[in-house]
Design a protein around this motif. Structure first.
Motif, PDB file in Angstrom:
ATOM      1  N   UNK A 280     -64.482 -26.023 -63.762  1.00 19.90           N
ATOM      2  CA  UNK A 280     -64.849 -26.241 -62.361  1.00 19.90           C
ATOM      3  C   UNK A 280     -64.480 -27.634 -61.872  1.00 19.90           C
ATOM      4  N   UNK A 281     -64.135 -28.528 -62.796  1.00 20.96           N
ATOM      5  CA  UNK A 281     -63.772 -29.904 -62.432  1.00 20.96           C
ATOM      6  C   UNK A 281     -62.328 -30.210 -62.829  1.00 20.96           C
ATOM      7  N   UNK A 282     -61.496 -29.184 -62.844  1.00 18.53           N
ATOM      8  CA  UNK A 282     -60.087 -29.349 -63.202  1.00 18.53           C
ATOM      9  C   UNK A 282     -59.345 -30.049 -62.065  1.00 18.53           C
ATOM     10  N   UNK A 283     -58.720 -31.213 -62.311  1.00 16.49           N
ATOM     11  CA  UNK A 283     -58.032 -31.953 -61.236  1.00 16.49           C
ATOM     12  C   UNK A 283     -56.674 -31.327 -60.915  1.00 16.49           C
ATOM     13  N   UNK A 284     -56.702 -30.200 -60.226  1.00 11.06           N
ATOM     14  CA  UNK A 284     -55.505 -29.391 -59.997  1.00 11.06           C
ATOM     15  C   UNK A 284     -54.391 -30.171 -59.312  1.00 11.06           C
ATOM     16  N   UNK A 285     -54.746 -31.004 -58.329  1.00 13.94           N
ATOM     17  CA  UNK A 285     -53.732 -31.718 -57.549  1.00 13.94           C
ATOM     18  C   UNK A 285     -53.696 -33.210 -57.878  1.00 13.94           C
ATOM     19  N   UNK A 286     -54.264 -33.575 -59.008  1.00 13.48           N
ATOM     20  CA  UNK A 286     -54.291 -34.972 -59.414  1.00 13.48           C
ATOM     21  C   UNK A 286     -55.665 -35.586 -59.261  1.00 13.48           C
ATOM     22  N   UNK A 287     -55.880 -36.723 -59.912  1.00 13.89           N
ATOM     23  CA  UNK A 287     -57.200 -37.358 -59.925  1.00 13.89           C
ATOM     24  C   UNK A 287     -57.585 -37.956 -58.579  1.00 13.89           C
ATOM     25  N   UNK A 288     -56.597 -38.432 -57.818  1.00 14.88           N
ATOM     26  CA  UNK A 288     -56.897 -38.989 -56.498  1.00 14.88           C
ATOM     27  C   UNK A 288     -57.383 -37.884 -55.566  1.00 14.88           C
ATOM     28  N   UNK A 289     -56.710 -36.745 -55.597  1.00 16.77           N
ATOM     29  CA  UNK A 289     -57.142 -35.601 -54.784  1.00 16.77           C
ATOM     30  C   UNK A 289     -58.494 -35.096 -55.272  1.00 16.77           C
ATOM     31  N   UNK A 290     -58.706 -35.114 -56.585  1.00 13.60           N
ATOM     32  CA  UNK A 290     -59.986 -34.659 -57.141  1.00 13.60           C
ATOM     33  C   UNK A 290     -61.143 -35.529 -56.644  1.00 13.60           C
TER      34      UNK A 290
END
Length: 693
Positions: free
Chosen positions: A252-262
């Motif tokens: 549920x906390x997978x940074x799909x679009x990168x850590x900044x987007x997360x």
């Protein structure tokens, strides 16, 4: 369209056989050569209203009510977007009772066949029960009273923590008034005004088709597909659980679009529930939620955060309403209030205009009938439905007496549950409630849009301001919201059910009784389900938790705003609220004024407001579900329309019911064995050095 589910061989057989009711058809205006839905069912005896209320119907309804209460509660405590579950209720009710009756038929023990009227009773009972999970306020006004939510808002000294006893008592007192308020108007709504009630009509057509040979075969395929995706969704939830041993862990906390987007809540959280919700909700709702997330978390909040130290103090906590959190909460409230206010006056105008037109046409038709000594002929379907709908009358004295008795009981009971809610506040609500219940039921019949939460917000501001800050106005406003929401919500639900019953020849008495039984189930099941969530998840209501309950925070702050004013807002927040309030009204106005072919591309402000507070992560899931359905419709529109709701229901039901074992595991202290987290390269290097030392 009604004949599409009818088996062609049966049609030919009926056409070739001698028709014993030909005289009736000619009298009622049936067209020759057209087989209506009631002509198809005419060889089936319509059971009496008592026989429609079977033990097996309520037994199946009880277990389905538990399932749907978990689903609605999970949706309530995450985003508050709850799709229509009528199709799932009707489909699962048909499957379980049909399986039951087939088993009894093979063993020679079947005494009463399964009818569409009994199917309607199940659907009505389940929707009434699970509807309490929404109108009961567990994700809005009721949880908004708690100390946990109060600490995230101003007015934190004025709170009332949830308790199973008073929640059940409160719901029993307020949940039945709406049923009695519209019973005397059922004939006017359904027969005289011929209101469409799109959801009720669609559910009736679905149930009618289930009980034809072809419809039953399609229902079996739909249930099979629902069961398959139910299993996949449930097992996927179970698999994800192993990786969530601490906060911030798991898929549920997978940074799909990168850590900044997360960090700005843009990620895919692998939620089967919201993929399913996206498949059921119209495409424009999913797009609106995504657009709202981009505007807020992609543009506005990063820009406002750059004003830290100028617009608000740098020392404030991230969840302090005097800082960035205040902008998130109150701008979302401004959009919701603007949208709600516009639609309130829009539906009220349509209601009054439609009511005037209906009365005018009725008067003209009566004058025409008197002049010509004849009235327009009814079709065979309409005549048969009208005859049975008016057969089992619910006495007006019973409805009025029931309303008065419950009103008196609640005026004496509610002040003991909420001392801030005085008896004369309740009396005023109950004087105006029948009119508002009629407006909501009538407007729902025209637009399929229930404005229960809007009427609730109206009560928050009026009763809260009347009580004032010195006499517990915050709790008074929230509890008044609960009283009003339950009345107008159950009123529109019951009239929808009357429309469904009218089209399936289910008796109004059986509809009323099944609604009462379903409401009774909901008054017990829903608080118990919420209590399980409340005790199992310590982070319930926290923005970083699995169940942030955003609407509870929004409703609480609406009450604070109504009682204490806007003096505590951060700099320029009120100005931005005015801008977004006006923009919300303007968008709705433009949407209504331009042609429909262009209006369908304009986002809905209410849907746009939801991610302003909690972030757009669930919008990614819903957009994926919408994309899956869109592609499926392009490849095979017929199959997508037939099986799309079944696939979506399976995804929602499987992930929803997983919350039950998940809650039990949390209550008994069983924790997952693994924590899966994602770190930046620099953070990972520091962790490696620390572990290496």
């Amino acid at each position: 369209m009604e004949e599409e589910g009818v088996d062609n061989r049966v049609v030919k057989r009926l056409d070739s056989e001698r028709d014993p009711n030909q005289k009736n058809r000619q009298r009622f205006g049936s067209r020759s050569g057209v087989l209506s839905i009631e002509e198809f069912f005419e060889d089936q005896e319509v059971p009496s209203w008592r026989k429609q209320l079977t033990f097996r119907a309520f037994f199946v309804s009880f277990w389905l009510s538990i399932l749907f209460s978990f689903i609605v509660m999970k949706l309530n405590l995450t985003t508050g977007i709850i799709p229509s579950l009528n199709v799932s209720a009707g489909l699962l009710g048909f499957f379980f009772v049909k399986s039951w009756t087939k088993f009894l038929e093979r063993s020679g023990l079947l005494k009463q066949p399964f009818t569409r009227q009994e199917n309607t009773v199940i659907q009505t009972c389940v929707v009434a029960s699970s509807g309490i999970a929404f109108s009961g306020g567990f994700g809005t006004y009721l949880f908004g009273m708690s100390e946990r939510i109060a600490h995230k808002a101003s007015g934190s000294r004025d709170f009332k923590d949830p308790s199973l006893g008073w929640m059940i008592g409160f719901l029993f007192v307020v949940s039945f008034l709406g049923l009695f308020s519209v019973v005397p108007l059922r004939k006017i709504m359904v027969i005289d005004f011929k209101l469409t009630y799109p959801s009720g009509t669609a559910t009736a057509h679905l149930i009618n088709s289930f009980h034809t040979p072809r419809g039953a075969a399609l229902a079996k395929k739909q249930v099979r597909l629902l069961g398959r995706f139910f299993s996949v969704s449930f097992l996927w939830g179970f698999f994800q659980w192993f990786f969530t041993s601490a906060d911030g862990c798991g898929f549920a906390h997978f940074p799909t679009f990168g850590l900044k987007a997360y960090a700005n809540k843009f990620y895919f959280d692998f939620s089967a529930t919201y993929i399913g919700v996206g498949m059921i909700c119209p495409h424009i709702i999913n797009v609106s939620v995504l657009v709202g997330g981009i505007i807020s978390w992609g543009i506005m909040w990063p820009l406002i955060e750059e004003k830290r130290g100028q617009w608000y103090s740098e020392k404030l906590r991230s969840d302090d309403l005097s800082g960035l959190e205040g902008y998130k909460v109150f701008i979302a409230i401004a959009i919701i209030l603007g949208d709600g206010l516009y639609n309130f006056f829009k539906v009220l105008t349509r209601t009054l205009s439609g009511l005037f037109d209906q009365l005018q046409r009725r008067r003209e038709s009566e004058d025409f009938s008197m002049e010509n000594s004849s009235s327009s002929e009814l079709s065979y379907d309409d005549a048969r439905r009208k005859q049975l709908f008016l057969k089992d009358q619910i006495p007006i004295w019973f409805a009025v007496g029931g309303y008065v008795v419950i009103a008196v009981v609640s005026m004496n009971t509610l002040p003991h549950i909420f001392p801030q809610l005085k008896w004369y506040y309740i009396l005023v609500i109950y004087i105006f409630a029948p009119v508002l219940a009629f407006c909501n039921a009538y407007g729902c019949g025209l637009t399929d849009w229930s404005l229960a939460s809007t009427y609730g917000k109206l009560a928050i501001f009026t009763i809260g301001a009347w009580a004032g800050p010195s006499r517990g106005g915050i709790i008074a406003g929230l509890s008044a919201c609960g009283v009003m929401m339950n009345i107008v919500s159950t009123a529109s639900d019951l009239t929808q059910d009357f429309k469904t019953g009218y089209l399936t020849l289910a008796s109004p008495r059986s509809m009323f009784v099944s609604q009462v039984v379903g409401t009774t189930m909901g008054c017990i099941i829903s608080p118990c389900v919420f209590w399980l969530f409340y005790k199992a998840f310590d982070d319930l209501g926290l923005p970083t938790g699995e169940y942030p309950a955003p609407n509870a925070v929004l409703f609480r702050n609406m009450s604070v705003l109504g009682v204490e004013g806007a003096s505590s807002l951060p700099k320029n927040c009120l100005t931005l609220c005015y801008i977004f309030f006006a923009t919300s009204i303007l968008i709705n106005l433009i949407k209504d004024l331009i042609p429909k072919k262009w209006a369908r591309f304009i986002p809905l402000p209410m849907a746009m407001a939801i991610p302003f507070y909690i972030g757009p992560y669930f919008a990614i899931d819903m957009s994926l579900g919408s994309l899956i359905l869109f592609v499926w419709q392009k490849l095979n529109k017929t199959k997508a329309e037939a099986f799309g709701p079944a696939v979506a229901s399976g995804l929602i039901c499987g992930d929803g019911i997983w919350t039950l074992p998940n809650s039990i595991l949390a209550l008994v202290g069983v924790k997952p064995p693994i924590c899966m987290k994602f770190l930046s390269r620099s953070a990972n290097t520091r962790v490696d050095k620390f572990l290496g030392s």
